[in-house]
Design a protein around this motif. Structure first.
Motif, PDB file in Angstrom:
ATOM      1  N   VAL A 118      43.394  32.436  49.978  1.00  0.00           N
ATOM      2  CA  VAL A 118      44.246  33.275  49.126  1.00  0.00           C
ATOM      3  C   VAL A 118      45.689  32.779  49.187  1.00  0.00           C
ATOM      4  CG1 VAL A 118      45.081  35.611  48.679  1.00  0.00           C
ATOM      5  CG2 VAL A 118      42.712  35.248  49.431  1.00  0.00           C
ATOM      6  N   CYS A 119      46.171  32.587  50.412  1.00  0.00           N
ATOM      7  CA  CYS A 119      47.553  32.122  50.585  1.00  0.00           C
ATOM      8  C   CYS A 119      47.690  30.628  50.330  1.00  0.00           C
ATOM      9  CB  CYS A 119      48.034  32.434  51.998  1.00  0.00           C
ATOM     10  SG  CYS A 119      47.918  34.174  52.463  1.00  0.00           S
ATOM     11  N   LEU A 120      46.552  29.897  50.401  1.00  0.00           N
ATOM     12  CA  LEU A 120      46.565  28.431  50.293  1.00  0.00           C
ATOM     13  C   LEU A 120      47.464  27.812  51.351  1.00  0.00           C
ATOM     14  CD1 LEU A 120      46.614  27.951  46.419  1.00  0.00           C
ATOM     15  CD2 LEU A 120      44.659  27.882  47.974  1.00  0.00           C
ATOM     16  N   VAL A 121      47.353  28.335  52.556  1.00  0.00           N
ATOM     17  CA  VAL A 121      48.174  27.896  53.682  1.00  0.00           C
ATOM     18  C   VAL A 121      47.267  27.751  54.900  1.00  0.00           C
ATOM     19  CG1 VAL A 121      50.073  28.502  55.249  1.00  0.00           C
ATOM     20  CG2 VAL A 121      50.276  28.980  52.799  1.00  0.00           C
ATOM     21  N   SER A 122      47.560  26.746  55.735  1.00  0.00           N
ATOM     22  CA  SER A 122      46.839  26.557  56.993  1.00  0.00           C
ATOM     23  C   SER A 122      47.681  27.109  58.130  1.00  0.00           C
ATOM     24  CB  SER A 122      46.553  25.070  57.227  1.00  0.00           C
ATOM     25  OG  SER A 122      45.690  24.562  56.220  1.00  0.00           O
ATOM     26  N   SER A 135      45.840  45.030  57.881  1.00  0.00           N
ATOM     27  CA  SER A 135      44.728  45.480  57.031  1.00  0.00           C
ATOM     28  C   SER A 135      44.726  44.780  55.679  1.00  0.00           C
ATOM     29  CB  SER A 135      44.801  47.002  56.845  1.00  0.00           C
ATOM     30  OG  SER A 135      46.066  47.366  56.279  1.00  0.00           O
ATOM     31  N   GLY A 136      45.894  44.548  55.084  1.00  0.00           N
ATOM     32  CA  GLY A 136      45.962  43.886  53.785  1.00  0.00           C
ATOM     33  C   GLY A 136      45.555  42.432  53.853  1.00  0.00           C
ATOM     34  N   LEU A 137      45.911  41.762  54.960  1.00  0.00           N
ATOM     35  CA  LEU A 137      45.615  40.336  55.090  1.00  0.00           C
ATOM     36  C   LEU A 137      44.198  40.082  55.585  1.00  0.00           C
ATOM     37  CD1 LEU A 137      48.983  39.082  56.648  1.00  0.00           C
ATOM     38  CD2 LEU A 137      48.243  38.957  54.262  1.00  0.00           C
ATOM     39  N   LYS A 138      43.583  41.101  56.194  1.00  0.00           N
ATOM     40  CA  LYS A 138      42.226  40.928  56.708  1.00  0.00           C
ATOM     41  C   LYS A 138      41.238  40.627  55.586  1.00  0.00           C
ATOM     42  CE  LYS A 138      42.395  43.761  60.910  1.00  0.00           C
ATOM     43  NZ  LYS A 138      41.865  44.999  61.562  1.00  0.00           N
ATOM     44  N   ARG A 139      41.607  41.064  54.355  1.00  0.00           N
ATOM     45  CA  ARG A 139      40.702  40.844  53.228  1.00  0.00           C
ATOM     46  C   ARG A 139      40.742  39.408  52.725  1.00  0.00           C
ATOM     47  NH1 ARG A 139      42.818  46.023  51.891  1.00  0.00           N
ATOM     48  NH2 ARG A 139      44.387  45.072  50.527  1.00  0.00           N
ATOM     49  N   HIS A 140      41.715  38.621  53.177  1.00  0.00           N
ATOM     50  CA  HIS A 140      41.820  37.229  52.745  1.00  0.00           C
ATOM     51  C   HIS A 140      40.670  36.414  53.333  1.00  0.00           C
ATOM     52  CE1 HIS A 140      46.402  37.350  51.749  1.00  0.00           C
ATOM     53  NE2 HIS A 140      45.712  38.330  51.182  1.00  0.00           N
ATOM     54  N   GLN A 141      40.222  35.430  52.566  1.00  0.00           N
ATOM     55  CA  GLN A 141      39.095  34.595  53.024  1.00  0.00           C
ATOM     56  C   GLN A 141      39.625  33.420  53.836  1.00  0.00           C
ATOM     57  OE1 GLN A 141      36.546  33.176  49.909  1.00  0.00           O
ATOM     58  NE2 GLN A 141      35.174  32.076  51.291  1.00  0.00           N
ATOM     59  N   LEU A 142      39.172  33.343  55.081  1.00  0.00           N
ATOM     60  CA  LEU A 142      39.587  32.271  55.981  1.00  0.00           C
ATOM     61  C   LEU A 142      38.451  31.264  56.131  1.00  0.00           C
ATOM     62  CD1 LEU A 142      41.305  34.367  58.804  1.00  0.00           C
ATOM     63  CD2 LEU A 142      42.413  33.193  56.903  1.00  0.00           C
ATOM     64  N   ILE A 143      38.827  29.978  56.202  1.00  0.00           N
ATOM     65  CA  ILE A 143      37.850  28.905  56.416  1.00  0.00           C
ATOM     66  C   ILE A 143      38.391  27.981  57.503  1.00  0.00           C
ATOM     67  CG2 ILE A 143      36.998  28.983  54.046  1.00  0.00           C
ATOM     68  CD1 ILE A 143      38.708  26.492  53.475  1.00  0.00           C
ATOM     69  N   ASP A 144      37.546  27.079  57.975  1.00  0.00           N
ATOM     70  CA  ASP A 144      38.005  26.081  58.939  1.00  0.00           C
ATOM     71  C   ASP A 144      39.134  25.270  58.309  1.00  0.00           C
ATOM     72  OD1 ASP A 144      36.205  26.854  60.862  1.00  0.00           O
ATOM     73  OD2 ASP A 144      34.653  25.463  60.191  1.00  0.00           O
ATOM     74  N   PRO A 145      40.101  24.853  59.106  1.00  0.00           N
ATOM     75  CA  PRO A 145      41.288  24.197  58.553  1.00  0.00           C
ATOM     76  C   PRO A 145      40.962  22.977  57.697  1.00  0.00           C
ATOM     77  CG  PRO A 145      41.120  23.822  60.921  1.00  0.00           C
ATOM     78  CD  PRO A 145      40.126  24.867  60.583  1.00  0.00           C
ATOM     79  N   MET A 149      45.593  21.970  50.571  1.00  0.00           N
ATOM     80  CA  MET A 149      45.189  23.260  50.007  1.00  0.00           C
ATOM     81  C   MET A 149      45.504  23.332  48.520  1.00  0.00           C
ATOM     82  SD  MET A 149      43.746  24.992  52.362  1.00  0.00           S
ATOM     83  CE  MET A 149      43.753  26.643  51.654  1.00  0.00           C
ATOM     84  N   GLU A 150      46.508  22.539  48.067  1.00  0.00           N
ATOM     85  CA  GLU A 150      46.846  22.548  46.646  1.00  0.00           C
ATOM     86  C   GLU A 150      45.682  22.015  45.821  1.00  0.00           C
ATOM     87  OE1 GLU A 150      48.639  21.276  48.991  1.00  0.00           O
ATOM     88  OE2 GLU A 150      50.422  22.555  49.100  1.00  0.00           O
ATOM     89  N   GLY A 151      44.835  21.203  46.442  1.00  0.00           N
ATOM     90  CA  GLY A 151      43.678  20.653  45.742  1.00  0.00           C
ATOM     91  C   GLY A 151      42.657  21.706  45.384  1.00  0.00           C
ATOM     92  N   ARG A 152      42.823  22.933  45.911  1.00  0.00           N
ATOM     93  CA  ARG A 152      41.926  24.032  45.582  1.00  0.00           C
ATOM     94  C   ARG A 152      42.421  24.832  44.383  1.00  0.00           C
ATOM     95  NH1 ARG A 152      38.174  25.193  49.493  1.00  0.00           N
ATOM     96  NH2 ARG A 152      38.262  23.796  51.290  1.00  0.00           N
ATOM     97  N   MET A 153      43.510  24.342  43.791  1.00  0.00           N
ATOM     98  CA  MET A 153      44.060  25.003  42.605  1.00  0.00           C
ATOM     99  C   MET A 153      43.716  24.187  41.365  1.00  0.00           C
ATOM    100  SD  MET A 153      45.538  27.674  43.868  1.00  0.00           S
ATOM    101  CE  MET A 153      46.593  28.247  42.533  1.00  0.00           C
ATOM    102  N   CYS A 154      43.467  24.869  40.262  1.00  0.00           N
ATOM    103  CA  CYS A 154      43.181  24.200  38.992  1.00  0.00           C
ATOM    104  C   CYS A 154      44.449  23.491  38.512  1.00  0.00           C
ATOM    105  CB  CYS A 154      42.710  25.220  37.955  1.00  0.00           C
ATOM    106  SG  CYS A 154      42.424  24.511  36.313  1.00  0.00           S
ATOM    107  N   VAL A 155      44.331  22.197  38.229  1.00  0.00           N
ATOM    108  CA  VAL A 155      45.511  21.429  37.823  1.00  0.00           C
ATOM    109  C   VAL A 155      45.972  21.818  36.416  1.00  0.00           C
ATOM    110  CG1 VAL A 155      44.961  19.469  39.311  1.00  0.00           C
ATOM    111  CG2 VAL A 155      44.007  19.560  37.005  1.00  0.00           C
TER     112      VAL A 155
END
Length: 356
Positions: A118-122, A135-145, A149-155
């Motif tokens: 969500v934040c596109l930050v490691s 509580s608000g940030l817990k809903r964000h999806q976390l993955i292994d580093p 991260m910009e590559g996950r955005m539509c160009v």
């Protein structure tokens, strides 16, 4: 106070509007706390002054004052959080080449432990803490580093790539499905992920089977090598045994041949020595007769010469050596006879000798 602060969690110091730690915390008449600026802006925009949490309606805008107690608690909590963060940072490792660095760290970049889709930050362990507690940030999806991260955005639309186009086999954003991929078969990224993951699991299982088959083949080849080595060692042992016997027999018959030849040579030498001895004896007698004749020829005694003449005038009896000589021994057939005898013996002792 410090002990009490350590028992409180970060959730108790978060503003429910900005989801961040209180700044200038104020309390509403209903008892709920907010950042002064957050609740003020919320009421400026809203039609009615209502508590964002319990929905209590205020007919007149309440006058807000900073809650000194909560403010002090927040300050102490921030100090405690900074100390924990400082201690945690000292224990964490700096990102090494090939590792994903934390995007929030300033100065030395620590190793990231998670990336937020969500934040596109490691984040490193310290900076990840709000995502684990708020509580608000817990809903964000976390993955292994992951890097980039910009590559996950539509160009094209600068939106998160959260869908997958099966027709074009590419990741797309929500706007792509409306514009460029409108009639295409588009599924959620997670659905395609599960399908591809299932395929990978199947492929991995097939590869494991291939690996297992090859390991079994390696064992089979090693077993073949082992059996081949055992057979080779056995054959070598048998060959050594046979050739040792063969060598012993050859040496035995060689010694016999040499003995026969040496015995013949000895007989020849003995015969020659007999002839030489006999000749030397005759030479000795002839020399004696020659000496007697010489003396008699110089004698002036007429009577003595005449009386001795009959006995000395003739040569002493000797052998006629014209046709006499040493016969050279014949060795023909000795080796051939020995080889024939050797072969017969080998057939009895070593059946393998039949091939000779």
């Amino acid at each position: 106070m410090a002990a009490a602060t350590s028992l409180l969690s970060e959730d108790q110091f978060l503003c429910s509007i900005c989801l961040d730690v209180f700044t200038d915390p104020v309390s509403t008449p209903c008892g709920h706390n907010f950042c002064k600026n957050c609740i003020s802006e919320h009421w400026n925009i809203a039609v009615q002054c209502q508590c964002p949490i319990c929905k209590t309606l205020f007919y007149t805008k309440p006058e807000l004052q900073v809650n000194i107690f909560i403010s002090e608690m927040v300050d102490r909590f921030r100090q405690s959080a900074q100390q924990r963060a400082s201690s945690s940072r000292s224990e964490q490792q700096a990102a090494k080449p090939g590792e994903v660095p934390c995007d929030v760290c300033t100065g030395t970049k620590l190793k990231a432990v998670k990336s937020c889709l969500v934040c596109l930050v490691s984040y490193c362990e310290t900076h990840l803490e709000p995502h684990l507690t708020a509580s608000g940030l817990k809903r964000h999806q976390l993955i292994d580093p992951v890097e980039n991260m910009e590559g996950r955005m539509c160009v094209n639309h600068n939106k998160l790539l959260e869908l997958f186009c099966k027709d074009d086999q590419t990741c797309v954003c929500m706007l792509c499905t409306i514009l460029d991929h409108k009639a295409h078969n588009v599924v959620p990224l997670k659905q395609e992920y599960e399908e591809k993951k299932a395929e990978l699991v199947k492929t991995e299982a097939e590869i494991q089977q291939m690996i297992q088959k090859r390991r079994l083949k390696i064992q089979e080849i090693k077993q073949s090598i082992k059996l081949s080595k055992e057979n080779a060692d056995k054959e070598i042992a048998e060959d050594v045994h046979v050739f040792t016997k063969l060598k012993e027999l050859v040496e035995k018959y060689q010694a016999r041949v040499i003995t026969v030849i040496e015995e013949k040579q000895k007989r020849t030498e003995k015969q020659a020595e007999g002839f030489i001895k006999e000749l030397e004896q005759e030479i000795s007698e002839l020399k004696k007769r020659s000496s007697d004749l010489e003396k008699l020829s110089r004698s002036e005694d007429h009577l003595h010469l005449l009386q001795s003449f009959p006995s000395l005038n003739a040569a002493p009896p000797t052998k006629d050596w014209t046709e006499i000589g040493v016969c050279q021994p014949s060795y023909d057939g000795i080796v051939r006879t020995a080889v024939v005898q050797l072969k017969e013996t080998l057939k009895k002792v070593c059946p393998e000798a039949e091939l000779m």
